[in-house]
Write a protein that holds these residues in place. Structure first.
Motif, PDB file in Angstrom:
ATOM      1  N   TYR A   1      24.466   8.692  -5.085  1.00  0.00           N
ATOM      2  CA  TYR A   1      23.080   9.111  -5.280  1.00  0.00           C
ATOM      3  C   TYR A   1      23.028  10.625  -5.344  1.00  0.00           C
ATOM      4  N   VAL A   2      21.922  11.143  -5.890  1.00  0.00           N
ATOM      5  CA  VAL A   2      21.709  12.585  -5.999  1.00  0.00           C
ATOM      6  C   VAL A   2      21.002  13.052  -4.740  1.00  0.00           C
ATOM      7  N   HIS A   3      21.662  13.922  -4.012  1.00  0.00           N
ATOM      8  CA  HIS A   3      21.106  14.384  -2.746  1.00  0.00           C
ATOM      9  C   HIS A   3      19.873  15.263  -2.979  1.00  0.00           C
ATOM     10  N   ALA A   4      18.863  15.055  -2.140  1.00  0.00           N
ATOM     11  CA  ALA A   4      17.610  15.825  -2.176  1.00  0.00           C
ATOM     12  C   ALA A   4      16.893  15.678  -3.512  1.00  0.00           C
ATOM     13  N   CYS A   5      17.023  14.530  -4.123  1.00  0.00           N
ATOM     14  CA  CYS A   5      16.326  14.285  -5.386  1.00  0.00           C
ATOM     15  C   CYS A   5      14.911  13.761  -5.095  1.00  0.00           C
TER      16      CYS A   5
ATOM     17  N   LYS B   1      21.772  20.110  -8.158  1.00  0.00           N
ATOM     18  CA  LYS B   1      21.905  19.084  -7.132  1.00  0.00           C
ATOM     19  C   LYS B   1      23.353  18.595  -7.090  1.00  0.00           C
ATOM     20  N   ILE B   2      23.675  17.917  -6.001  1.00  0.00           N
ATOM     21  CA  ILE B   2      25.019  17.391  -5.815  1.00  0.00           C
ATOM     22  C   ILE B   2      24.951  15.884  -5.649  1.00  0.00           C
ATOM     23  N   ILE B   3      26.079  15.225  -5.896  1.00  0.00           N
ATOM     24  CA  ILE B   3      26.188  13.776  -5.776  1.00  0.00           C
ATOM     25  C   ILE B   3      26.879  13.450  -4.461  1.00  0.00           C
TER      26      ILE B   3
ATOM     27  N   SER C   1       0.842  -1.195   0.000  1.00  0.00           N
ATOM     28  CA  SER C   1       0.000   0.000   0.000  1.00  0.00           C
ATOM     29  C   SER C   1       0.871   1.237   0.000  1.00  0.00           C
ATOM     30  N   ARG C   2       0.278   2.344  -0.446  1.00  0.00           N
ATOM     31  CA  ARG C   2       1.035   3.596  -0.553  1.00  0.00           C
ATOM     32  C   ARG C   2       1.535   4.045   0.827  1.00  0.00           C
ATOM     33  N   PHE C   3       2.724   4.603   0.842  1.00  0.00           N
ATOM     34  CA  PHE C   3       3.399   5.125   2.025  1.00  0.00           C
ATOM     35  C   PHE C   3       3.817   4.007   2.992  1.00  0.00           C
ATOM     36  N   THR C   4       3.797   2.751   2.531  1.00  0.00           N
ATOM     37  CA  THR C   4       4.386   1.708   3.368  1.00  0.00           C
ATOM     38  C   THR C   4       5.901   1.906   3.490  1.00  0.00           C
ATOM     39  N   PHE C   5       6.507   2.419   2.431  1.00  0.00           N
ATOM     40  CA  PHE C   5       7.936   2.739   2.433  1.00  0.00           C
ATOM     41  C   PHE C   5       8.102   4.231   2.215  1.00  0.00           C
ATOM     42  N   ARG C   6       9.044   4.807   2.955  1.00  0.00           N
ATOM     43  CA  ARG C   6       9.317   6.239   2.845  1.00  0.00           C
ATOM     44  C   ARG C   6      10.822   6.430   2.667  1.00  0.00           C
ATOM     45  N   PRO C   7      11.249   7.314   1.734  1.00  0.00           N
ATOM     46  CA  PRO C   7      12.684   7.602   1.588  1.00  0.00           C
ATOM     47  C   PRO C   7      13.221   8.280   2.838  1.00  0.00           C
ATOM     48  N   ASP C   8      14.435   7.867   3.246  1.00  0.00           N
ATOM     49  CA  ASP C   8      15.034   8.459   4.440  1.00  0.00           C
ATOM     50  C   ASP C   8      15.939   9.642   4.126  1.00  0.00           C
ATOM     51  N   GLY C   9      16.068  10.031   2.856  1.00  0.00           N
ATOM     52  CA  GLY C   9      16.897  11.179   2.479  1.00  0.00           C
ATOM     53  C   GLY C   9      18.358  10.851   2.320  1.00  0.00           C
ATOM     54  N   MET C  10      18.756   9.610   2.574  1.00  0.00           N
ATOM     55  CA  MET C  10      20.156   9.206   2.447  1.00  0.00           C
ATOM     56  C   MET C  10      20.272   7.959   1.575  1.00  0.00           C
ATOM     57  N   ASN C  11      19.492   7.930   0.503  1.00  0.00           N
ATOM     58  CA  ASN C  11      19.492   6.852  -0.473  1.00  0.00           C
ATOM     59  C   ASN C  11      18.951   5.550   0.103  1.00  0.00           C
ATOM     60  N   GLY C  12      18.208   5.604   1.167  1.00  0.00           N
ATOM     61  CA  GLY C  12      17.613   4.419   1.765  1.00  0.00           C
ATOM     62  C   GLY C  12      16.125   4.608   1.981  1.00  0.00           C
ATOM     63  N   PHE C  13      15.493   3.562   2.517  1.00  0.00           N
ATOM     64  CA  PHE C  13      14.048   3.599   2.755  1.00  0.00           C
ATOM     65  C   PHE C  13      13.750   2.997   4.125  1.00  0.00           C
ATOM     66  N   ASP C  14      12.683   3.501   4.713  1.00  0.00           N
ATOM     67  CA  ASP C  14      12.174   2.987   5.982  1.00  0.00           C
ATOM     68  C   ASP C  14      10.799   2.364   5.748  1.00  0.00           C
ATOM     69  N   ALA C  15      10.555   1.235   6.444  1.00  0.00           N
ATOM     70  CA  ALA C  15       9.244   0.562   6.364  1.00  0.00           C
ATOM     71  C   ALA C  15       8.379   1.012   7.535  1.00  0.00           C
ATOM     72  N   GLN C  16       7.115   1.291   7.250  1.00  0.00           N
ATOM     73  CA  GLN C  16       6.179   1.752   8.262  1.00  0.00           C
ATOM     74  C   GLN C  16       5.078   0.708   8.483  1.00  0.00           C
ATOM     75  N   SER C  17       4.493   0.807   9.625  1.00  0.00           N
ATOM     76  CA  SER C  17       3.351  -0.050   9.906  1.00  0.00           C
ATOM     77  C   SER C  17       2.124   0.468   9.151  1.00  0.00           C
ATOM     78  N   GLU C  18       1.087  -0.330   9.151  1.00  0.00           N
ATOM     79  CA  GLU C  18      -0.112   0.046   8.420  1.00  0.00           C
ATOM     80  C   GLU C  18      -0.760   1.291   9.017  1.00  0.00           C
ATOM     81  N   VAL C  19      -0.676   1.457  10.327  1.00  0.00           N
ATOM     82  CA  VAL C  19      -1.270   2.642  10.970  1.00  0.00           C
ATOM     83  C   VAL C  19      -0.534   3.898  10.533  1.00  0.00           C
ATOM     84  N   GLU C  20       0.810   3.852  10.530  1.00  0.00           N
ATOM     85  CA  GLU C  20       1.584   5.019  10.104  1.00  0.00           C
ATOM     86  C   GLU C  20       1.354   5.321   8.623  1.00  0.00           C
TER      87      GLU C  20
END
Length: 861
Positions: free
Chosen positions: A270-274, A259-261, A153-172
């Motif tokens: 990765y491209v920062h703040a992309c 942008k910067i690399i 589902s949408r927003f299950t994963f969110r970019p962490d701003g450092m070329n990675g992703f965080d997984a969220q629970s269904e409530v979040e």
């Protein structure tokens, strides 16, 4: 005896290197494909042709530089596959991009370049048309066809701003979806304006005409959930721009920001703040693509350039995370998330300014593009050189943004492929030749094969299907007992997760029910046996796999133990050397401190000596200055006295020269040009007599008389109009009488005297007209001038002026007259009664002065 070695001379013996199991690193070449664009005009001259499915032939036309240079020849180039003008987009995608999409689903990275000159069909290959989609459109179709049933589902994963992703629970995730629905998004409009909440029609209103690709990947893990994120960046003039960046309506930062690399924790670029947009369907992905293309077009208009003047990078990142043991929720452990990336790059077209007639900003853009592509070629050349020679030459990835961003791919973080697009027209031959050489070079580079980064959490397979079965059974049972309440549902759903079903009911109320019970028991036992066999088979397979894994680990463990032992020995030897070196370093530091103190003392003494020396030098300079002043003062006074004395002497000398000159002129005039001469009476002499002036020695020798070189007579000029020649006082003649050379200067029409009393001339040179070389000849020593004229009685009178030729201080010569002879010739028959008379030089016109004839250093003839 051999002398003992010092501790520095002893070299510890290194232990033998253990034999390690060499792990063969699997590599894949950079696969290069070729696509030939159809001819724009039928029947036009073409420079490239398809030979077979892997070979093309390049023929230089008459207008090419190679033909004019005399090096034109046909060349063959090989590729992984050649797609001719009649090849379709589907065929190209299935062979080139479909394996990359499969790797993307399986957790591997991929990179695809579209390379070629301007107008070769790169953009068409990457994007295509709605009816016949290109690589980007078909990639989105195939990807979502494969993961459509397993998307998170949408927003299950969110970019962490450092070329990675965080997984969220269904409530979040629900909270984020609620916030996103309540916040209107900024969407770009034409001309750089934005509007809130308005949705652009996807594909510029061509979604109804689009024909999707129905292919799919079958190797999808059903126990994972998937999510797709898209980013779209542009490299223009070696600057990075985010084409999906949301721009504010007003403010100073209305344009795109560079942008910067950066490098993340796993050393990935990765491209920062992309901006990364999460999409849930191919239509959403195409909407993002068209939004970036619109932004790119606006930016191109603002920058006064075309879209082909920049590199565009369309990146698809696929996230997959496993479900929990019940197959219901996503595992939120960040380390369990697998991120794979596929970058589709539309490179800017290389071109030559000579052909395109570019000017102004286009020249700068073309230069930056060519530099970027040239740096890509240099990186590939160095990679190939390191692989062939085993060297470790540094690859200049950071020289351009393009190579810096894709550094990980060339270091073995994914598969690299390239589609070389060529235009067959003859005008593009020179650029196409460069493209072909680069493609041939790239195909020789080997890239390390990457492995999918998946983490085995030990969860049983089939969790998703079991959970779906559980939900279906529960829903069915609830529908059957609808209205009876929850307590009426006496079904235990735990056996779904058990290894075998429970035993059936073994009791029967009727006598004939025993056979029915036995049949149910047999069926149940048969199921249990089948389940047992299946579980036993799986168990022994797992045991065998575990044993083989343990055996491999034991082998590796033994090898690592041996390596550890050898490394410990090396470490102990190294520590011993370090301790000895530390002792030497301590001694050297002590000696260095002692020498430093001595050096400081020497520096102090040197400073004192320098100070004393400077004082002495200053005193010396001061005394020299005083001496120079005194010398200048005395020199000035001496010059003044000299000028006074010189003025006095010049005045006196001028008066004396004037007097002497006047007396000499008067005497010579009387001696040479007097028509009336008085001859005193003398005894009879022969008919021809000569007299010599013996008083010429009394004539001063410092007043010269100049004569013309063309007239035998002397040319008398006033003293105020001539400059006397200066005799070289150092000249001394030491020649004998027989070695004298005379210049006998006679008139042009000479009357022979017929007498034996000739002048005493031994070695002579008779001339009638003087030349400058006659006197400057070093062999000439004397000079004699002969003149003839009638006297008052009509008799012939011959005069001989004799002198000596002396060199002057200026490099010329001058004649100093020493003697004058006068000869008179009489007729004895006509003058019998007249006594013979002889007139000497003393009886005739007195000579009071001495005549001097001279020539200068460079006389003109």
């Amino acid at each position: 005896m051999k002398p003992d070695r010092t501790p520095m001379q002893r070299r510890p013996r290194l232990p033998p290197k253990p034999r390690t199991v060499e792990r063969k690193v699997e590599q894949d070449p950079v696969e290069v494909f070729c696509r030939i664009r159809p001819a724009e005009i039928p029947g036009q001259e073409e420079c490239i042709a398809e030979v077979d499915s892997r070979t093309v032939k390049l023929t230089p036309p008459n207008s090419s530089f190679a033909y004019r240079n005399g090096s034109a020849k046909e060349q063959l180039y090989k590729f992984e596959r050649v797609f001719g003008p009649s090849s379709s987009q589907k065929e190209l995608f299935s062979r080139v991009a479909m394996p990359l999409v499969s790797d993307l689903v399986n957790g591997r990275n991929g990179l695809l370049f579209a390379y070629g000159v301007t107008g070769s069909g790169k953009t068409y290959t990457m994007q295509g048309t709605p009816q016949d989609g290109g690589i980007i459109r078909r990639t989105l179709d195939v990807l979502f066809n494969s993961i459509q049933d397993y998307q998170a589902s949408r927003f299950t994963f969110r970019p962490d701003g450092m070329n990675g992703f965080d997984a969220q629970s269904e409530v979040e995730a629900q909270n984020d979806r609620r916030k996103a629905a309540a916040t209107p998004r900024l969407r770009p409009m034409a001309g750089g304006r934005t509007t809130r909440g308005r949705k652009d029609p996807p594909g510029s209103q061509d979604s109804s005409q689009r024909i999707p690709d129905t292919s799919r990947i079958n190797s999808v893990d059903e126990d994972n959930v998937y999510s797709v994120f898209i980013s779209y960046i542009e490299i223009y003039n070696n600057y990075l721009y985010d084409l999906l960046e949301e721009l504010p309506e007003t403010g100073p930062s209305r344009g795109l920001q560079t942008k910067i690399i950066r490098e993340d924790a796993q050393h990935n670029m990765y491209v920062h703040a992309c901006t990364e947009v999460e999409v849930k369907s191919p239509e959403d992905g195409l909407e993002v693509l068209y939004r970036g293309l619109k932004r790119r077009k606006i930016a191109s208009t603002r920058l006064n350039c075309e879209s082909s003047r920049s590199h565009s990078i369309f990146t698809i990142r696929l996230l997959q995370a496993p479900l929990d043991a019940q197959g219901e929720d996503v595992v939120t452990d960040k380390s369990a998330i697998v991120v794979s990336q596929l970058s589709l790059v539309d490179l800017a077209g290389s071109e030559r300014n000579l052909r395109t007639k570019a000017a102004g900003d286009r020249i700068k853009e073309a230069g930056n593009i060519n530099n970027s592509l040239m740096n890509l070629r240099i990186c590939i050349e160095i990679l190939r050189e390191n692989q062939e020679t085993g060297g470790n030459k540094k690859v200049p990835y950071r020289d351009s943004k393009l190579t810096h961003y894709f550094k990980n791919f060339f270091d073995g973080d994914g598969k690299v492929r390239m589609v070389v697009c060529v235009n067959p027209r003859s005008d593009d031959y020179d650029e196409t030749l460069t493209v072909m050489k680069f493609a041939e070079l790239a195909s020789e580079v080997q890239i390390q094969r990457s492995q999918p980064a998946r983490r085995d959490l030990g969860l049983p397979p089939g969790r998703r299907r079991a959970n779906q079965l559980f939900k279906e059974v529960r829903k069915k049972l609830e529908d059957e007992v609808e209205g009876a309440g929850v307590e009426a549902l006496e079904v235990d759903l735990a056996p779904i997760y058990s290894l075998a079903p429970d035993w059936p009911v073994l009791t029967s109320s009727t006598p004939g029910g025993l056979e029915e019970v036995i049949s149910r028991l047999k069926a149940h036992l048969r199921k249990r046996l089948q389940s047992r066999e299946r579980l036993e088979k799986n168990f022994w397979g797992t045991v065998a796999a575990m044993r083989s894994g343990i055996a491999e680990m034991e082998k590796e463990n033994l090898v690592m133990k041996k390596e550890l032992t050898s490394m410990r020995a090396l470490y102990s030897d190294a520590m011993g050397r370090v301790r000895s070196l530390e002792n030497l370093l301590h001694n050297a530091e002590s000696a260095n401190e002692s020498l430093q103190r001595k050096l400081e003392d020497q520096a102090f003494l040197r400073d004192e000596c320098e100070a004393v020396k400077e004082e002495r030098d200053m005193a010396k300079v001061q005394s020299q200055i005083e001496k120079q002043r005194m010398k200048a003062k005395l020199r000035t006074k001496l010059e003044q006295e000299k000028m006074k004395l010189k003025s006095t002497l010049n005045t006196e000398l001028h008066h004396q020269k004037s007097k002497i000159y006047q007396s000499q002129v008067k005497a010579l005039k009387q001696a040479l040009f007097s028509d009336k001469q008085t001859v005193p009476t003398a005894p009879l002499q022969p008919s021809t007599t000569s007299s010599s002036d013996t008083d010429l020695t009394a004539i001063p020798d410092k007043t010269p008389i100049k004569a013309s070189t063309s007239d035998p007579k002397l040319n008398m000029t006033p003293a105020s109009h001539r400059t006397p020649a200066v005799v070289n006082l150092r000249h001394r003649r030491s020649r004998s009488q027989g070695s004298d050379v005379w210049i006998d200067h006679r008139p042009t029409q000479e009357v022979p005297t017929g007498t034996v009393l000739q002048p005493n001339l031994h070695r002579r040179k008779s001339v009638t007209k003087l030349k400058s070389g006659d006197f400057t000849d070093p062999r000439t020593t004397n000079y004699c001038l002969t003149t003839q004229e009638q006297d008052s009685q009509g008799e012939l009178e011959t005069k001989l002026f004799k002198g000596e030729v002396l060199p002057t201080a200026g490099g010329g010569a001058q004649v100093v007259l020493r003697d004058v002879e006068i000869l008179h010739q009489r007729d004895p028959l006509h003058h019998q009664s007249t006594p013979n008379r002889k007139r000497s030089s003393t009886e005739g016109t007195p000579l009071q002065d001495r005549g001097v004839w001279g020539s200068q250093k460079r006389p003109r003839v």
